[in-house]
Write a protein that holds these residues in place. Structure first.
Motif, PDB file in Angstrom:
ATOM      1  N   LEU A 198       0.821  -1.212   0.000  1.00 23.26           N
ATOM      2  CA  LEU A 198       0.000   0.000   0.000  1.00 23.26           C
ATOM      3  C   LEU A 198       0.856   1.264   0.000  1.00 23.26           C
ATOM      4  N   TRP A 199       1.963   1.260   0.746  1.00 23.18           N
ATOM      5  CA  TRP A 199       2.836   2.432   0.723  1.00 23.18           C
ATOM      6  C   TRP A 199       3.508   2.584  -0.637  1.00 23.18           C
ATOM      7  N   LEU A 200       3.822   1.463  -1.316  1.00 18.42           N
ATOM      8  CA  LEU A 200       4.367   1.529  -2.668  1.00 18.42           C
ATOM      9  C   LEU A 200       3.355   2.151  -3.620  1.00 18.42           C
ATOM     10  N   PHE A 201       2.080   1.708  -3.553  1.00 18.28           N
ATOM     11  CA  PHE A 201       1.030   2.304  -4.375  1.00 18.28           C
ATOM     12  C   PHE A 201       0.904   3.796  -4.094  1.00 18.28           C
ATOM     13  N   GLY A 256       3.203   5.844  -2.995  1.00 20.59           N
ATOM     14  CA  GLY A 256       4.359   6.520  -3.589  1.00 20.59           C
ATOM     15  C   GLY A 256       4.252   6.654  -5.102  1.00 20.59           C
ATOM     16  N   LEU A 257       3.772   5.607  -5.760  1.00 24.43           N
ATOM     17  CA  LEU A 257       3.608   5.664  -7.218  1.00 24.43           C
ATOM     18  C   LEU A 257       2.568   6.699  -7.624  1.00 24.43           C
ATOM     19  N   ILE A 258       1.483   6.767  -6.865  1.00 23.45           N
ATOM     20  CA  ILE A 258       0.442   7.758  -7.161  1.00 23.45           C
ATOM     21  C   ILE A 258       0.978   9.168  -6.930  1.00 23.45           C
ATOM     22  N   ALA A 259       1.708   9.367  -5.831  1.00 27.16           N
ATOM     23  CA  ALA A 259       2.286  10.687  -5.549  1.00 27.16           C
ATOM     24  C   ALA A 259       3.263  11.089  -6.646  1.00 27.16           C
ATOM     25  N   ARG A 260       4.084  10.146  -7.119  1.00 30.52           N
ATOM     26  CA  ARG A 260       5.031  10.440  -8.200  1.00 30.52           C
ATOM     27  C   ARG A 260       4.285  10.826  -9.476  1.00 30.52           C
ATOM     28  N   PHE A 317      -6.610   2.645 -12.519  1.00 29.32           N
ATOM     29  CA  PHE A 317      -7.207   1.339 -12.246  1.00 29.32           C
ATOM     30  C   PHE A 317      -6.966   0.935 -10.794  1.00 29.32           C
ATOM     31  N   CYS A 318      -6.901   1.943  -9.914  1.00 28.13           N
ATOM     32  CA  CYS A 318      -6.687   1.706  -8.488  1.00 28.13           C
ATOM     33  C   CYS A 318      -7.973   1.164  -7.872  1.00 28.13           C
ATOM     34  N   PHE A 319      -7.883   0.048  -7.226  1.00 22.84           N
ATOM     35  CA  PHE A 319      -9.009  -0.580  -6.541  1.00 22.84           C
ATOM     36  C   PHE A 319     -10.196  -0.792  -7.481  1.00 22.84           C
ATOM     37  N   GLY A 320      -9.883  -1.110  -8.740  1.00 21.31           N
ATOM     38  CA  GLY A 320     -10.909  -1.501  -9.676  1.00 21.31           C
ATOM     39  C   GLY A 320     -11.590  -0.382 -10.425  1.00 21.31           C
ATOM     40  N   GLU A 321     -11.189   0.865 -10.237  1.00 21.19           N
ATOM     41  CA  GLU A 321     -11.810   1.981 -10.947  1.00 21.19           C
ATOM     42  C   GLU A 321     -11.155   2.134 -12.305  1.00 21.19           C
ATOM     43  N   SER A 322     -11.844   1.742 -13.361  1.00 20.34           N
ATOM     44  CA  SER A 322     -11.255   1.835 -14.695  1.00 20.34           C
ATOM     45  C   SER A 322     -11.396   3.232 -15.282  1.00 20.34           C
ATOM     46  N   ASP A 323     -12.370   3.993 -14.813  1.00 22.30           N
ATOM     47  CA  ASP A 323     -12.599   5.310 -15.395  1.00 22.30           C
ATOM     48  C   ASP A 323     -12.107   6.449 -14.515  1.00 22.30           C
ATOM     49  N   THR A 345      -5.617   5.980  -1.010  1.00 21.13           N
ATOM     50  CA  THR A 345      -4.579   4.958  -0.907  1.00 21.13           C
ATOM     51  C   THR A 345      -3.698   5.209   0.311  1.00 21.13           C
ATOM     52  N   GLY A 346      -3.394   6.473   0.583  1.00 19.12           N
ATOM     53  CA  GLY A 346      -2.612   6.796   1.777  1.00 19.12           C
ATOM     54  C   GLY A 346      -3.347   6.433   3.055  1.00 19.12           C
ATOM     55  N   THR A 347      -4.664   6.629   3.068  1.00 21.78           N
ATOM     56  CA  THR A 347      -5.461   6.252   4.242  1.00 21.78           C
ATOM     57  C   THR A 347      -5.443   4.745   4.445  1.00 21.78           C
ATOM     58  N   LEU A 348      -5.585   3.995   3.357  1.00 20.28           N
ATOM     59  CA  LEU A 348      -5.518   2.530   3.474  1.00 20.28           C
ATOM     60  C   LEU A 348      -4.147   2.078   3.955  1.00 20.28           C
ATOM     61  N   ALA A 349      -3.084   2.731   3.466  1.00 25.02           N
ATOM     62  CA  ALA A 349      -1.733   2.397   3.912  1.00 25.02           C
ATOM     63  C   ALA A 349      -1.568   2.700   5.400  1.00 25.02           C
ATOM     64  N   LEU A 350      -2.121   3.823   5.834  1.00 24.10           N
ATOM     65  CA  LEU A 350      -2.055   4.187   7.249  1.00 24.10           C
ATOM     66  C   LEU A 350      -2.834   3.196   8.108  1.00 24.10           C
ATOM     67  N   LEU A 351      -4.024   2.785   7.648  1.00 24.76           N
ATOM     68  CA  LEU A 351      -4.808   1.796   8.392  1.00 24.76           C
ATOM     69  C   LEU A 351      -4.072   0.459   8.479  1.00 24.76           C
TER      70      LEU A 351
END
Length: 197
Positions: free
Chosen positions: A96-99, A101-105, A116-122, A133-139
């Motif tokens: 989750l922290w890798l995801f 970081g990739l999103i932040a980059r 396509f994060c967590f199944g959202e294609s659009d 994603t950061g909240t999920l990583a924190l949880l």
């Protein structure tokens, strides 16, 4: 200090509740549901997941087998969080922290592709994607620092934890539908212009 002391006490109490065995159980079920949904969508549409890997500059060519593999890893992680949370959480946290970081980059580089994060294609890459994603990583980090059970069925409480996590997951899914509904209904609340004679 007044209100800040109260807010700090509420935050501390919330963290203690999440780190307690019952809170950790609910949290691990919730994360398992998130990974299961995300993985199943990637397994059903591996080409889109592979394209997201290209957009994130992880690979050069979109190979559907890589999208399928990512989906399989997420489903396996969901099963691990459901059955052996004390082990699976140590895979979920760095992933989750890798995801994140990739999103932040990608956001820092001005990218606007569908992640396509967590199944959202659009859903295009956005600050909301980063926050979620950061909240999920924190949880997941809180879960790792808390008291996850070695085996899920150590106590007689897993069904109650599952019901609480399913309720929380359902609430999150419903809340996610509010912004599209508001956009869809925007014209309903605007008064119609009156035609002048």
């Amino acid at each position: 200090m007044g209100g800040f002391a109260l807010a700090a006490a509420m935050l501390r109490d919330g963290l203690e509740a999440l780190m307690a065995p019952a809170g950790s159980g609910v949290l691990s079920w919730f994360l398992a549901a998130v990974f299961a949904l995300s993985g199943i969508v990637k397994l059903r549409r591996p080409a889109l997941a592979a394209m997201a890997l290209v957009d994130f500059q992880i690979v050069r060519r979109p190979l559907p087998i890589l999208g399928w593999l990512l989906g399989a890893v997420e489903v396996a992680l969901a099963v691990g969080l459901a059955l052996v949370p004390a082990v699976a959480v140590f895979v979920a946290v760095p992933l989750l922290w890798l995801f994140t970081g990739l999103i932040a980059r990608g956001l820092r580089g001005g990218e606007k592709f569908a992640c396509f994060c967590f199944g959202e294609s659009d859903g295009a890459l956005s600050r909301w994607t980063l926050a979620r994603t950061g909240t999920l990583a924190l949880l997941a980090t809180v879960l790792a620092l808390g008291a996850p059970r070695r085996w899920r069925w150590d106590t007689g409480e897993p069904w109650l934890e599952l019901v609480a996590a399913a309720s929380l997951f359902g609430m999150v899914v419903l809340i996610r539908q509010v912004p599209p509904l508001l956009r869809w209904n925007r014209g309903v609340f605007d008064p119609a212009p009156v035609a002048e004679a």
